[in-house]
Motif scaffolding. Structure first.
Motif, PDB file in Angstrom:
ATOM      1  N   LYS A 234       0.329  -1.382   0.329  1.00 31.48           N
ATOM      2  CA  LYS A 234      -0.178   0.215  -0.280  1.00 31.48           C
ATOM      3  C   LYS A 234       0.830   1.463  -0.092  1.00 31.48           C
ATOM      4  CE  LYS A 234      -3.344   2.383   3.169  1.00 31.48           C
ATOM      5  NZ  LYS A 234      -3.300   3.172   2.949  1.00 31.48           N
ATOM      6  N   LYS A 235       1.823   1.010   0.778  1.00 30.12           N
ATOM      7  CA  LYS A 235       2.946   2.466   1.017  1.00 30.12           C
ATOM      8  C   LYS A 235       3.333   3.352  -0.553  1.00 30.12           C
ATOM      9  CE  LYS A 235       6.764   4.189   3.277  1.00 30.12           C
ATOM     10  NZ  LYS A 235       7.883   3.590   4.546  1.00 30.12           N
ATOM     11  N   VAL A 236       3.515   1.185  -1.365  1.00 27.34           N
ATOM     12  CA  VAL A 236       4.749   1.585  -2.424  1.00 27.34           C
ATOM     13  C   VAL A 236       3.812   2.207  -3.556  1.00 27.34           C
ATOM     14  CG1 VAL A 236       6.083   0.832  -4.149  1.00 27.34           C
ATOM     15  CG2 VAL A 236       6.309   0.231  -2.366  1.00 27.34           C
ATOM     16  N   ARG A 237       2.552   2.206  -3.208  1.00 31.20           N
ATOM     17  CA  ARG A 237       1.008   2.095  -4.124  1.00 31.20           C
ATOM     18  C   ARG A 237       1.107   3.551  -4.327  1.00 31.20           C
ATOM     19  NH1 ARG A 237      -2.892  -1.941  -4.175  1.00 31.20           N
ATOM     20  NH2 ARG A 237      -1.809  -1.881  -1.719  1.00 31.20           N
ATOM     21  N   ASP A 238       0.657   4.068  -2.590  1.00 30.30           N
ATOM     22  CA  ASP A 238       0.400   6.016  -2.028  1.00 30.30           C
ATOM     23  C   ASP A 238       1.718   6.585  -3.284  1.00 30.30           C
ATOM     24  OD1 ASP A 238      -2.128   5.127  -1.623  1.00 30.30           O
ATOM     25  OD2 ASP A 238      -1.144   4.733   0.646  1.00 30.30           O
ATOM     26  N   HIS A 239       2.653   5.822  -2.673  1.00 32.77           N
ATOM     27  CA  HIS A 239       4.134   6.462  -3.483  1.00 32.77           C
ATOM     28  C   HIS A 239       4.011   7.254  -4.852  1.00 32.77           C
ATOM     29  CE1 HIS A 239       8.700   7.716  -4.627  1.00 32.77           C
ATOM     30  NE2 HIS A 239       7.797   8.487  -3.435  1.00 32.77           N
ATOM     31  N   ALA A 240       3.934   6.035  -5.610  1.00 36.81           N
ATOM     32  CA  ALA A 240       4.069   5.892  -6.802  1.00 36.81           C
ATOM     33  C   ALA A 240       2.726   6.549  -7.474  1.00 36.81           C
ATOM     34  CB  ALA A 240       4.012   4.930  -7.178  1.00 36.81           C
TER      35      ALA A 240
ATOM     36  N   ARG B 175       2.583  18.358 -10.313  1.00 35.06           N
ATOM     37  CA  ARG B 175       2.658  18.979 -11.184  1.00 35.06           C
ATOM     38  C   ARG B 175       3.527  20.326 -11.208  1.00 35.06           C
ATOM     39  NH1 ARG B 175      -3.895  20.265 -10.839  1.00 35.06           N
ATOM     40  NH2 ARG B 175      -3.971  18.225 -10.416  1.00 35.06           N
ATOM     41  N   ARG B 176       4.079  21.457 -11.766  1.00 35.24           N
ATOM     42  CA  ARG B 176       4.213  22.528 -11.458  1.00 35.24           C
ATOM     43  C   ARG B 176       3.227  23.030 -10.379  1.00 35.24           C
ATOM     44  NH1 ARG B 176       4.250  26.707 -16.798  1.00 35.24           N
ATOM     45  NH2 ARG B 176       2.291  27.793 -15.063  1.00 35.24           N
ATOM     46  N   GLY B 177       4.662  23.873  -9.765  1.00 34.57           N
ATOM     47  CA  GLY B 177       4.103  24.772  -8.237  1.00 34.57           C
ATOM     48  C   GLY B 177       3.869  24.263  -7.136  1.00 34.57           C
ATOM     49  N   ASP B 178       3.528  22.700  -7.107  1.00 41.58           N
ATOM     50  CA  ASP B 178       3.743  21.201  -5.851  1.00 41.58           C
ATOM     51  C   ASP B 178       5.414  22.265  -5.252  1.00 41.58           C
ATOM     52  OD1 ASP B 178       1.735  21.149  -6.536  1.00 41.58           O
ATOM     53  OD2 ASP B 178       2.273  19.065  -7.459  1.00 41.58           O
ATOM     54  N   THR B 179       4.899  21.739  -3.872  1.00 43.29           N
ATOM     55  CA  THR B 179       6.904  22.088  -3.338  1.00 43.29           C
ATOM     56  C   THR B 179       7.171  20.714  -2.828  1.00 43.29           C
ATOM     57  OG1 THR B 179       6.343  24.303  -2.693  1.00 43.29           O
ATOM     58  CG2 THR B 179       7.918  22.823  -1.089  1.00 43.29           C
ATOM     59  N   ILE B 180       8.710  20.157  -3.184  1.00 44.36           N
ATOM     60  CA  ILE B 180       8.719  18.428  -2.839  1.00 44.36           C
ATOM     61  C   ILE B 180       9.989  19.042  -2.180  1.00 44.36           C
ATOM     62  CG2 ILE B 180       8.186  17.405  -5.444  1.00 44.36           C
ATOM     63  CD1 ILE B 180      10.542  17.923  -6.453  1.00 44.36           C
ATOM     64  N   VAL B 181       9.875  17.262  -1.800  1.00 43.10           N
ATOM     65  CA  VAL B 181      11.341  17.266  -1.135  1.00 43.10           C
ATOM     66  C   VAL B 181      11.582  16.322  -1.500  1.00 43.10           C
ATOM     67  CG1 VAL B 181      12.052  16.412   1.731  1.00 43.10           C
ATOM     68  CG2 VAL B 181      10.427  17.739   1.512  1.00 43.10           C
TER      69      VAL B 181
ATOM     70  N   GLY C 141       8.311  13.212  -0.848  1.00 42.12           N
ATOM     71  CA  GLY C 141       7.777  13.655  -0.489  1.00 42.12           C
ATOM     72  C   GLY C 141       7.274  15.132  -1.434  1.00 42.12           C
ATOM     73  N   VAL C 142       5.691  14.877  -1.684  1.00 39.96           N
ATOM     74  CA  VAL C 142       5.274  16.874  -1.558  1.00 39.96           C
ATOM     75  C   VAL C 142       4.969  18.073  -0.589  1.00 39.96           C
ATOM     76  CG1 VAL C 142       3.122  17.557  -3.486  1.00 39.96           C
ATOM     77  CG2 VAL C 142       4.940  14.950  -3.591  1.00 39.96           C
ATOM     78  N   ARG C 143       4.855  18.493  -0.265  1.00 38.51           N
ATOM     79  CA  ARG C 143       4.147  19.158   0.802  1.00 38.51           C
ATOM     80  C   ARG C 143       3.541  20.059   0.977  1.00 38.51           C
ATOM     81  NH1 ARG C 143       9.472  21.362   4.429  1.00 38.51           N
ATOM     82  NH2 ARG C 143       9.717  19.752   5.517  1.00 38.51           N
TER      83      ARG C 143
END
Length: 124
Positions: free
Chosen positions: A44-50, A57-63, A100-102
């Motif tokens: 489930k964790k792998v599926r959620d990450h994928a 998208r453009r504008g997202d803050t990522i880690v 992650g996506v903040r």
């Protein structure tokens, strides 16, 4: 005394299949428990990450997995994104290395569309 050796051997042979089945039962139970406690949550964790990585998208803050935080400026293709660490510093990163996506950004505007902020500024 009254039982011949042939009858004694036949009784023991019939009991062996039962005892072998009972000896394999704990291993089967351990596998079932490990499946529900370890394997299913990991899948489930792998599926959620994928799914999260696919929806960047453009504008997202990522880690990133290296700990860098930046804002997505361009989605290059299905495997890479380009993000900005600081003013004028852009880096390409593999999507699989994003941990992650903040904050979610708004969808990219089409070239012909005007933003509401520009319309409000023009009206004043």
């Amino acid at each position: 005394m009254f039982i011949t050796p042939a009858f004694a051997q036949a009784a023991a042979a019939g009991n062996d299949t039962n005892s072998m089945l009972m000896s394999l039962l704990p291993f089967a139970l351990i596998f079932v428990i490990m499946y529900f406690l370890i394997l299913r949550p990991q899948q489930k964790k792998v599926r959620d990450h994928a799914e999260m990585v696919k929806n960047i998208r453009r504008g997202d803050t990522i880690v990133t997995s290296g700990g860098l935080i930046g804002k997505v400026t361009k989605v290059v293709d299905d495997e890479q994104v380009e993000f900005e660490l600081a003013d004028g510093i852009r880096v390409r990163q593999l999507r699989s290395m994003i941990s992650g996506v903040r904050t979610k950004g708004e969808p990219a505007k089409e070239k012909g569309e005007k933003t509401e902020a520009k319309d409000d500024a023009a009206a004043k």
